[in-house]
Scaffold this active site. Structure first.
Site, mmCIF file in Angstrom:
data_model
loop_
_atom_site.group_PDB
_atom_site.id
_atom_site.type_symbol
_atom_site.label_atom_id
_atom_site.label_comp_id
_atom_site.label_asym_id
_atom_site.label_seq_id
_atom_site.Cartn_x
_atom_site.Cartn_y
_atom_site.Cartn_z
ATOM 1 N N ASP A 11 0.878 -1.166 0.000
ATOM 2 C CA ASP A 11 0.000 0.000 0.000
ATOM 3 C C ASP A 11 0.915 1.215 0.000
ATOM 4 O OD1 ASP A 11 -2.045 -1.782 0.222
ATOM 5 O OD2 ASP A 11 -2.798 -1.069 2.148
ATOM 6 N N ASP A 130 -14.052 -3.481 -2.022
ATOM 7 C CA ASP A 130 -13.976 -3.274 -0.573
ATOM 8 C C ASP A 130 -15.355 -3.580 -0.002
ATOM 9 O OD1 ASP A 130 -11.355 -2.495 -0.796
ATOM 10 O OD2 ASP A 130 -11.782 -0.351 -0.820
#
Lengths: 252, 213
Positions: A11, A130
């Site tokens: 990330d 998500d």
């Protein structure tokens, strides 16, 4: 026999690897190129590279960082974050990515999956979802790095994304992300049962047994994790040894 | 100094293929020059030719055809002069007579056969076939000697089904068995991505750079 993939996730924010706990309270875990080199040497099966704040801040992915990362990776590299158009995807692929991951833009315009798939092939197009549980057995899709509820059912959206051309699903449980209590295997079972493309489990890995459970209980084709690898809690070799001991096919 | 022409026709894996070729060439001591090119004269004169490729068969064939004189130059180097050729993924599939991806598209036709969608017989085998898988040797090939591992990275929904099964030098199992590698004379192709297969991939590319078919 096809192996279960172990995928460290980088990330990235402002050119540095970070990892959020439920998308907040970021900790710095280093330079993306250094991390990529280390994972290449450690035998990771694939690398996921997410520019996690791109949609939120309206930025474009940092192609130079991606290109430098891809240059040292002789392993498959997926890249996501702020992919909004076929041109965004093309630039990422030409920077050295093998697959591009589409999140928010796919919800807002599912035809992007079709356009990207027609241009680059379904194998290069990942639908990143998500998911947050709203009631037992039902999950909702969130966008903008988990900030915005969409009202969309995860199973409906997963089917739609695949029908339009996504060749893989990266499924992140927002409830489990950073919690280290294991993947949401009920969510994984629901999605792997709903689509015929590979599904990558994401969100919740805290120990090696969680990786095994995501495959055995959840039906995942690949397991993605960030912090357990980044902070040296678990090595790629340890993860694979545990999976092999549990009877899962892994790459030596 | 031997030259290897890596064909530049807008393929998504061009950069990765170039990096891997350079890395493998370096390991061989620098006797190989890697040239990324779409120039017909350079290709026609090259000692070796590598054709990358990802995505759709028809789109790749069109992109190749749009580069004036490129296919003819590849024919000159590979078919007339016998320069060793390696096709990667869709670059391998383009060797076929035709692709049956979106309608029917003629391929290069250097090795007879069709490119068809994978149709796994077991529902557990997902399409795209994505990830690391074991290849099985079908015939003895110089290219696959001394591999550090039989595992290579695949990512594809279509596969090459050659007319003559004898050209299949290696196969792979994913809800059915199909070609992982084909070879006929100086023409070779691999369905997997050696440029993404770490040590085994670099070893295969190294073997290709030294290949004397």
């Amino acid at each position: 026999m096809l192996k279960v993939r172990v995928i460290p996730c980088l990330d990235v924010k402002d050119g540095r690897v970070v990892k959020g706990v439920q998308f907040e309270a970021l900790r710095d875990a280093g330079d993306p190129v250094e991390q990529a080199l280390a994972y290449d040497a450690a035998g990771a099966d694939e690398l996921m590279f997410l520019d996690i704040t791109a949609s939120h801040e309206g930025r474009r992915p940092i192609h130079e960082v991606i290109a430098r990362t891809a240059d040292v990776c002789f392993m498959p590299l997926s890249v996501g974050g702020g992919v909004r158009t076929v041109e965004d995807a093309r630039r990422l692929l030409l920077s050295g990515a093998d697959k591009i991951s589409i999140n928010t833009a796919g919800v807002e315009n599912p035809d992007l999956f079709a356009a990207a798939s027609d241009a680059f092939g379904a194998q290069a197009v990942v639908a990143a979802i998500d998911a947050k549980q709203v009631e037992p057995g039902r999950w909702e899709v969130f966008t903008y790095g988990g900030r915005r509820a969409t009202g969309l059912d995860v199973l409906d959206y997963a089917r739609l994304a695949v029908e339009r051309g996504a060749g893989e699903i990266l499924l992140t449980s927002m409830d489990r992300d950073g919690a280290k209590t294991g993947y949401d295997n009920a969510l994984l079972r629901a999605v792997t049962g709903a689509v015929t493309v590979p599904v990558i489990a994401s969100g919740g890995a805290g120990q090696v047994s969680h990786l095994v459970d995501a495959v055995k209980d959840g039906g995942a084709d690949a397991v993605l994790a960030a912090s357990i690898f980044h902070f040296g809690e678990v090595s790629i070799a340890e993860a694979k040894a545990a999976m092999a001991a549990a009877g899962l096919p892994v790459r030596a | 100094m031997q030259t290897t022409a890596l064909i530049d026709y807008g393929s998504g894996n061009l950069r990765s293929a170039e990096k891997a070729l350079r890395k493998a060439a370096e390991a061989l001591g620098g006797a190989h020059e890697i040239i990324v090119t779409a120039d017909p004269e350079t290709v026609a004169a090259a000692d070796r030719v590598v054709l990358p490729g990802v995505g759709a068969f028809a789109a790749c064939m069109t992109a190749l055809g749009e580069r004036a004189g490129l296919v003819a130059a590849m024919e000159e180097a590979v078919r007339t002069r016998g320069a060793p050729f390696l096709g990667i993924c869709v670059g391998m599939q383009l060797l076929a007579t035709r692709g049956l991806e979106f309608g029917e598209t003629p391929g290069l036709g250097w090795i007879s056969g069709d490119v068809k969608r994978l149709q796994p017989t077991q529902s557990a085998a997902k399409v795209p076939h994505m990830g690391w898988n074991d290849i099985r040797p079908e015939t003895i090939s110089d290219l696959f000697q001394h591999m550090p591992s039989p595992q290579f990275y695949f990512t594809h929904s279509f596969a090459f089904y050659p007319e003559d099964p004898a050209v299949m030098t290696a196969s792979v199992e994913h809800g059915g068995r199909f070609a992982a590698a084909v070879e006929r004379g100086n023409i070779a192709g691999v369905q997997f991505h050696p440029e993404k297969s770490q040590a085994s991939g670099l070893a295969l590319i190294g073997r290709f750079l030294e290949w004397k078919p």
